[in-house]
Scaffold this active site. Structure first.
Site, PDB file in Angstrom:
ATOM      1  N   TRP A  86      48.903  29.233  61.166  1.00 58.66           N
ATOM      2  CA  TRP A  86      47.509  29.703  60.736  1.00 58.66           C
ATOM      3  C   TRP A  86      46.880  28.032  60.064  1.00 58.66           C
ATOM      4  O   TRP A  86      46.144  27.883  59.963  1.00 58.66           O
ATOM      5  CB  TRP A  86      47.532  30.537  59.459  1.00 58.66           C
ATOM      6  CG  TRP A  86      47.204  31.815  59.756  1.00 58.66           C
ATOM      7  CD1 TRP A  86      48.223  33.219  59.625  1.00 58.66           C
ATOM      8  CD2 TRP A  86      45.907  32.257  60.170  1.00 58.66           C
ATOM      9  NE1 TRP A  86      47.832  34.087  59.699  1.00 58.66           N
ATOM     10  CE2 TRP A  86      46.420  33.310  60.506  1.00 58.66           C
ATOM     11  CE3 TRP A  86      44.805  31.994  60.932  1.00 58.66           C
ATOM     12  CZ2 TRP A  86      45.827  34.804  60.873  1.00 58.66           C
ATOM     13  CZ3 TRP A  86      44.331  33.121  61.544  1.00 58.66           C
ATOM     14  CH2 TRP A  86      44.077  34.360  61.345  1.00 58.66           C
ATOM     15  N   ASP A 137      45.599  26.714  52.236  1.00 62.35           N
ATOM     16  CA  ASP A 137      46.158  28.558  52.411  1.00 62.35           C
ATOM     17  C   ASP A 137      46.598  29.462  51.754  1.00 62.35           C
ATOM     18  O   ASP A 137      47.523  29.349  52.410  1.00 62.35           O
ATOM     19  CB  ASP A 137      45.649  27.926  53.965  1.00 62.35           C
ATOM     20  CG  ASP A 137      44.943  29.751  54.380  1.00 62.35           C
ATOM     21  OD1 ASP A 137      44.799  30.584  53.682  1.00 62.35           O
ATOM     22  OD2 ASP A 137      45.224  29.341  55.911  1.00 62.35           O
ATOM     23  N   LYS A 146      44.504  40.399  52.591  1.00 61.68           N
ATOM     24  CA  LYS A 146      46.283  40.679  52.783  1.00 61.68           C
ATOM     25  C   LYS A 146      46.857  41.275  51.155  1.00 61.68           C
ATOM     26  O   LYS A 146      47.121  42.450  50.998  1.00 61.68           O
ATOM     27  CB  LYS A 146      46.843  39.205  53.116  1.00 61.68           C
ATOM     28  CG  LYS A 146      46.724  39.250  54.353  1.00 61.68           C
ATOM     29  CD  LYS A 146      45.375  39.131  55.420  1.00 61.68           C
ATOM     30  CE  LYS A 146      45.673  38.526  56.756  1.00 61.68           C
ATOM     31  NZ  LYS A 146      45.554  37.395  57.097  1.00 61.68           N
TER      32      LYS A 146
HETATM   33  C1  LIG Z   1      44.498  35.927  57.910  1.00 62.28           C
HETATM   34  C2  LIG Z   1      45.197  34.883  57.584  1.00 62.28           C
HETATM   35  C3  LIG Z   1      43.748  33.895  57.634  1.00 62.28           C
HETATM   36  C4  LIG Z   1      42.542  34.278  58.563  1.00 62.28           C
HETATM   37  O1  LIG Z   1      41.518  35.039  57.698  1.00 62.28           O
HETATM   38  P1  LIG Z   1      41.108  35.886  58.239  1.00 62.28           P
HETATM   39  O2  LIG Z   1      39.989  36.387  57.178  1.00 62.28           O
HETATM   40  O3  LIG Z   1      41.035  36.608  60.190  1.00 62.28           O
HETATM   41  O4  LIG Z   1      39.198  35.061  58.760  1.00 62.28           O
HETATM   42  C5  LIG Z   1      44.238  32.982  57.931  1.00 62.28           C
HETATM   43  N1  LIG Z   1      45.068  32.237  57.031  1.00 62.28           N
HETATM   44  C6  LIG Z   1      46.129  33.192  56.804  1.00 62.28           C
HETATM   45  C7  LIG Z   1      47.741  32.366  56.117  1.00 62.28           C
HETATM   46  C8  LIG Z   1      46.385  34.450  57.208  1.00 62.28           C
HETATM   47  O5  LIG Z   1      47.319  35.025  56.557  1.00 62.28           O
END
Ligand SMILES: *Cc1c(COP(=O)(O)O)cnc(C)c1O
Length: 360
Positions: free
Chosen positions: A101, A172, A196
């Protein structure tokens, strides 16, 4: 049979929350309509939106000089929104990449500014670890410093916040936000796709320090422009109202669990149980240094990939679903976010122990 859903995302939500949503589906607050069928400008919806924000502020102890934005576009939306909104602070941004990511965030940011790699995951004695970041490694002119606190695909979690001097830290936190208490004041921007640990996909929660609202590129689309979103209380355009509602129920549920200290203790217990099962097995393999093992996404391999198919099939027959690892890393991955009860992890470790004995 009880189903335990280990999906990495969209992930399971707390059963209590889903039941409440079901109960209110056709008639929310006696309006004779679903919450997804009413105006985001109605007083009822505005009260819901404000309450959700307040509950999130309470849970994370968010200081007053931070705005909370409920935005469209999930986690990846922020991969672009962050550089567009902070481009006015500098021509380059510094990155720590720890997996899939943060690498994607790095690549996306390169469209808007010059992404600079400061450090990345390394391997010592077969185990992945993340080097510490100290202020002398960071370009003081960088617009921001970006990292990912939990790599959902790789199962790597970074608990220490990088030391970056005056450069704002952007993180993030899509897959570990709300899993433990946090010192918000160490960050410039915190963002998380919802699916999540917050609610349904599509929504992103962004927590931004208010002195960082003034640096957007003029080309930034208005609906991604932090200053604009903040000015309109996240209702510049129609927000993802139903996701916001569910997020609000999740925040209430977290408060009812006793808040983040309490949920963190349960998360630690769940993760320890699972890693212990892996380490003591002489069968399952995890290649992350103990200091960086994720408490949310536990990755492991079987001794031989020929067993992967049977493992998944037998697990599913026991109600243990969505354990297949991400295609980039293979093997297995058990995502054990806040909503996963301890019993789910106990059921998984019982199955894993039994499977190992039968297949050694
Ligand atoms: C799932 C995830 C994303 C992406 O999220 P989307 O909603 O699919 O754009 C970005 N960063 C991390 C760490 C993730 O687990």
């Amino acid at each position: 049979m009880t189903i335990y859903n280990f999906c990495a995302g969209p992930a399971m939500l707390p059963a209590d929350v889903m039941q409440q949503a079901q109960k209110e589906m056709l008639d929310w607050q006696g309006l004779g309509r679903s919450v997804m069928e009413i105006s985001h400008r109605s007083k009822e919806y505005i009260a819901l939106a404000e309450q959700a924000e307040q509950d999130l502020r309470d849970l994370l102890a968010i200081p007053d000089n931070y705005k909370v934005l409920f935005s469209h576009g999930g986690g990846r939306g922020q991969f672009a929104a962050v550089p567009m909104n902070l481009r006015g602070r500098g021509e380059t941004a510094d990155f720590l990449t720890t997996g899939s990511w943060s690498q994607d965030a790095f690549d996306e940011a390169s469209k808007y500014l010059s992404s600079h790699l400061v450090s990345k995951t390394a391997v010592k004695e077969g185990l992945s670890f993340v080097p510490s970041i100290t202020a002398d490694m960071v370009n003081p002119k960088a617009a921001y410093f970006h990292y990912c606190s939990n790599e959902t695909v790789d199962g790597i979690e970074v608990s220490d916040v990088p030391e970056t001097g005056e450069v704002p830290v952007v993180v993030d936190m899509s897959s570990n936000i709300l899993s433990k208490p946090l010192d918000i004041s160490k960050f410039g921007v915190i963002y998380a796709g919802a699916q999540k640990n917050i609610g349904p996909s599509g929504l992103a929660v962004v927590i931004v320090r208010d002195d960082l609202l003034d640096y957007a590129m003029t080309e930034t689309p208005s609906f991604m422009h932090y200053q604009t979103i903040a000015k309109f209380n996240s209702m510049y355009n129609t927000p993802p109202t139903y996701s916001w509602y569910l997020a609000g129920l999740v925040f209430k549920w977290l408060k009812a669990q006793g808040g983040l200290e309490k949920i963190a203790a349960v998360n630690t217990q769940k993760a320890e149980l699972l890693y212990q099962c892996i380490d003591e097995s002489d069968f399952y393999i995890n290649k992350v240094h103990p200091d960086f093992r994720s408490k949310m996404n536990v990755t492991f391999h079987l001794p031989n990939t020929d067993l992967d198919g049977v493992f998944l099939q037998e697990a599913e027959a026991e109600g243990l679903v969505a354990l297949k690892g991400h295609r980039k890393v293979g093997g297995m991955r058990a995502s054990i976010y806040n909503a996963m009860p301890l019993e789910g992890v106990v059921a998984l470790t019982n199955f894993m122990g039994d499977f190992a004995r039968r297949n050694k």
